[in-house]
Every structure is written in structure tokens, then in C-alpha cells.
Design a protein around this motif. Structure first.
Motif, short mmCIF file in Angstrom:
data_model
loop_
_atom_site.label_atom_id
_atom_site.label_comp_id
_atom_site.label_asym_id
_atom_site.label_seq_id
_atom_site.Cartn_x
_atom_site.Cartn_y
_atom_site.Cartn_z
N LEU A 237 0.76 -1.11 -0.04
CA LEU A 237 -0.01 0.08 0.09
C LEU A 237 0.92 1.26 -0.12
CD1 LEU A 237 -2.67 1.43 0.11
CD2 LEU A 237 -2.41 1.12 2.68
N GLU A 238 1.94 1.39 0.73
CA GLU A 238 2.86 2.46 0.74
C GLU A 238 3.45 2.69 -0.39
OE1 GLU A 238 7.08 3.44 3.12
OE2 GLU A 238 5.64 2.09 4.12
N GLU A 239 3.69 1.80 -1.22
CA GLU A 239 4.38 1.76 -2.49
C GLU A 239 3.03 2.30 -3.83
OE1 GLU A 239 5.87 -1.51 -5.06
OE2 GLU A 239 7.84 -0.38 -4.16
N LEU A 240 1.87 1.89 -3.45
CA LEU A 240 0.73 1.98 -4.31
C LEU A 240 0.56 3.65 -4.09
CD1 LEU A 240 -1.60 -0.88 -3.92
CD2 LEU A 240 -0.38 0.02 -5.93
N GLU A 241 0.66 4.04 -2.70
CA GLU A 241 0.16 5.45 -2.65
C GLU A 241 1.25 6.39 -3.14
OE1 GLU A 241 -0.44 5.58 1.80
OE2 GLU A 241 -2.45 4.99 1.44
N GLU A 242 2.87 5.98 -3.08
CA GLU A 242 3.67 6.97 -3.50
C GLU A 242 3.55 7.01 -4.95
OE1 GLU A 242 6.76 9.28 -3.85
OE2 GLU A 242 5.97 8.76 -2.20
N HIS A 243 3.19 5.92 -5.62
CA HIS A 243 3.24 6.07 -7.16
C HIS A 243 1.88 6.84 -7.54
CE1 HIS A 243 5.38 2.15 -8.45
NE2 HIS A 243 5.96 2.87 -7.65
N ALA A 244 0.85 6.78 -7.01
CA ALA A 244 -0.47 7.50 -6.90
C ALA A 244 0.11 9.24 -6.90
CB ALA A 244 -1.47 7.27 -6.10
N HIS A 245 0.98 9.39 -5.67
CA HIS A 245 1.38 10.78 -5.58
C HIS A 245 2.24 11.21 -6.54
CE1 HIS A 245 2.71 14.15 -2.88
NE2 HIS A 245 4.03 13.52 -3.16
N VAL A 246 2.97 10.52 -7.31
CA VAL A 246 3.87 10.88 -8.33
C VAL A 246 3.16 11.31 -9.38
CG1 VAL A 246 5.69 10.13 -9.81
CG2 VAL A 246 6.16 9.66 -7.34
N ILE A 247 2.10 10.45 -9.78
CA ILE A 247 1.14 10.67 -11.00
C ILE A 247 0.20 12.07 -10.75
CG2 ILE A 247 -1.07 9.71 -12.10
CD1 ILE A 247 0.04 6.87 -11.72
N ASP A 248 0.02 12.27 -9.57
CA ASP A 248 -0.76 13.40 -9.10
C ASP A 248 0.13 14.62 -9.48
OD1 ASP A 248 -3.17 14.74 -7.98
OD2 ASP A 248 -1.84 15.36 -6.43
N HIS A 249 1.38 14.68 -9.20
CA HIS A 249 2.24 15.72 -9.39
C HIS A 249 2.30 15.77 -11.07
CE1 HIS A 249 3.77 17.31 -5.66
NE2 HIS A 249 3.72 16.07 -5.12
N TYR A 250 2.44 14.80 -11.63
CA TYR A 250 2.61 14.63 -13.41
C TYR A 250 1.31 15.47 -13.71
CZ TYR A 250 6.68 11.99 -13.90
OH TYR A 250 8.18 11.54 -14.17
N LEU A 251 0.29 15.35 -12.80
CA LEU A 251 -0.90 15.81 -13.53
C LEU A 251 -1.05 17.38 -13.02
CD1 LEU A 251 -3.27 12.83 -13.36
CD2 LEU A 251 -2.65 13.90 -15.41
N ALA A 252 -0.29 17.88 -12.24
CA ALA A 252 -0.45 19.45 -11.81
C ALA A 252 -0.51 20.18 -12.99
CB ALA A 252 0.58 19.64 -10.85
N ASP A 253 -1.16 21.38 -12.85
CA ASP A 253 -1.11 22.57 -13.85
C ASP A 253 0.25 23.15 -13.93
OD1 ASP A 253 -3.71 21.87 -14.42
OD2 ASP A 253 -4.43 23.45 -13.11
N ASP A 254 1.01 23.15 -12.91
CA ASP A 254 2.26 23.85 -13.00
C ASP A 254 3.39 23.18 -13.70
OD1 ASP A 254 4.15 25.83 -12.30
OD2 ASP A 254 4.48 25.19 -10.40
N THR A 255 3.99 23.62 -14.75
CA THR A 255 4.83 22.91 -15.70
C THR A 255 5.84 23.95 -16.20
OG1 THR A 255 5.01 21.19 -17.28
CG2 THR A 255 3.18 22.74 -17.65
N LEU A 256 6.83 23.40 -16.86
CA LEU A 256 7.90 24.36 -17.55
C LEU A 256 7.67 23.96 -18.87
CD1 LEU A 256 11.27 23.65 -15.61
CD2 LEU A 256 9.68 25.68 -15.39
#
Length: 178
Positions: free
Chosen positions: A155-174
Motif C-alpha cells: 500500500l505504501e508503494e501504491l500510494e507513492e506511485h499515486a502521489h507521483v502521478i498526481d504531481h505529473y498531472l499538476a497544472d504547474d509545468t515548465l
């Protein structure tokens, strides 16, 4: 395919186990773990699809992340299957059994933009995370701290991957559209 029939244990059955988990309790945990196993393979294939099809300015980091993610899911699935077997169950192994027992819906065969693909992945991760939490509670309540511990680590690993995907989906990008 072999026509030889020397079945050692029928699929869907639970036998006595060497770790001395009560058979009735093991049956409930086996059912939960087979759901987790089925869901893992649906997620694995979807992440692999996105790994193959990712394009754009962020191709390389996403390509690498998705590979790491699907490899982690495959490793977790193997651990779940081995735990299932150790408590007397039979892990789902056929594509039919896996698809029939999954509680998550895979994306169709079309190729989508990466934002849509990652959104679909994040939704699936969320559903799997909720299932894991329920199954941790089930295993703990049935006196199987070993399964609960294994699922907590995953679960810890699943949550970490979900967290990373959420960051990739953020509106803030270069990256900007030219």
C-alpha cells in the motif's frame, strides 16, 4: 497445451496450510488476495500500455516512471500470489480468471494523450488503494498479521506511485505549447 490431468488442487479451493491459519479465515483472505492479484494485473497492463505509448516533451521521465511502476506492480502481484499459495489457496493465473475477478475497469485499446492516460491510472490506483485498506483490515481482524503487513508495505508503494502521478498531472509545468 498438455492434455494430462493430474490436478493437485482445484482452482477456487482452500486447503489446510502450513502456517496454521484457520481454513475458514484463510478462505476469506484468499478471496481478498485473489481480487488484489487480479487488480494488479489489470493495472500492470494499463501502465505498460502507457509506457509504450507516451509521447511529448516529458516522454523520457514518464517512460521511465511508468516502467518502474509496472515492474513494482508485477513484483507485488508475485508476492500476493505466493502468499495466497502459502495459506492454502490457488492464485488466479488465467487471463479469464484475472479479468473476471478484477474490480477495476481497464482502459480500452485506444491510445490517449498522456494527461488522460495518467488520469485513468490515478483513478485505478485510487480504487486499488481503497481495496487494500479494506483487505488489510480484514486480514488483521482474522488474525493474519503477516498478510496485513505485506499489504501495508505494498500500500505504501501504491500510494507513492499515486502521489507521483498526481504531481505529473499538476497544472504547474515548465513545458509550454508553442
Amino acid at each position: 497445451m498438455s492434455t494430462q490431468k493430474n490436478v493437485r488442487q482445484q482452482a477456487g479451493t482452500v486447503e489446510e496450510n502450513p502456517v496454521r491459519l484457520d481454513k475458514e479465515k484463510a478462505e476469506q483472505i484468499v478471496e481478498a488476495l485473489n481480487t488484489d492479484l487480479a487488480n494488479a494485473y489489470v493495472l500492470y497492463h494499463q501502465l505498460h500500455k502507457h509506457h509504450w505509448n507516451v509521447e511529448g516533451a516529458e516522454h523520457l521521465p514518464l517512460h521511465k516512471f511508468l516502467q518502474e511502476a509496472y515492474e513494482d506492480v508485477e513484483e507485488a502481484a508475485d508476492e500476493v500470489a505466493e502468499r495466497l499459495q502459502s495459506i492454502g489457496g490457488v492464485p488466479h493465473a488465467s487471463m479469464t480468471a484475472l479479468s473476471e475477478n478484477a474490480t477495476v475497469e481497464p482502459e480500452d485499446e485506444d491510445v490517449y494523450d498522456i494527461r488522460t492516460s495518467l488520469s485513468n491510472d490515478l483513478e485505478m490506483y485510487g480504487d486499488i488503494i481503497e481495496g487494500y485498506r479494506d483487505h488489510i483490515e480484514l486480514a488483521q481482524g482474522l488474525g493474519d498479521p503477516t498478510t496485513a503487513h505485506m499489504l501495508r508495505e505494498q500500500l505504501e508503494e501504491l500510494e507513492e506511485h499515486a502521489h507521483v502521478i498526481d504531481h505529473y498531472l499538476a497544472d504547474d509545468t515548465l513545458v509550454t505549447d508553442a
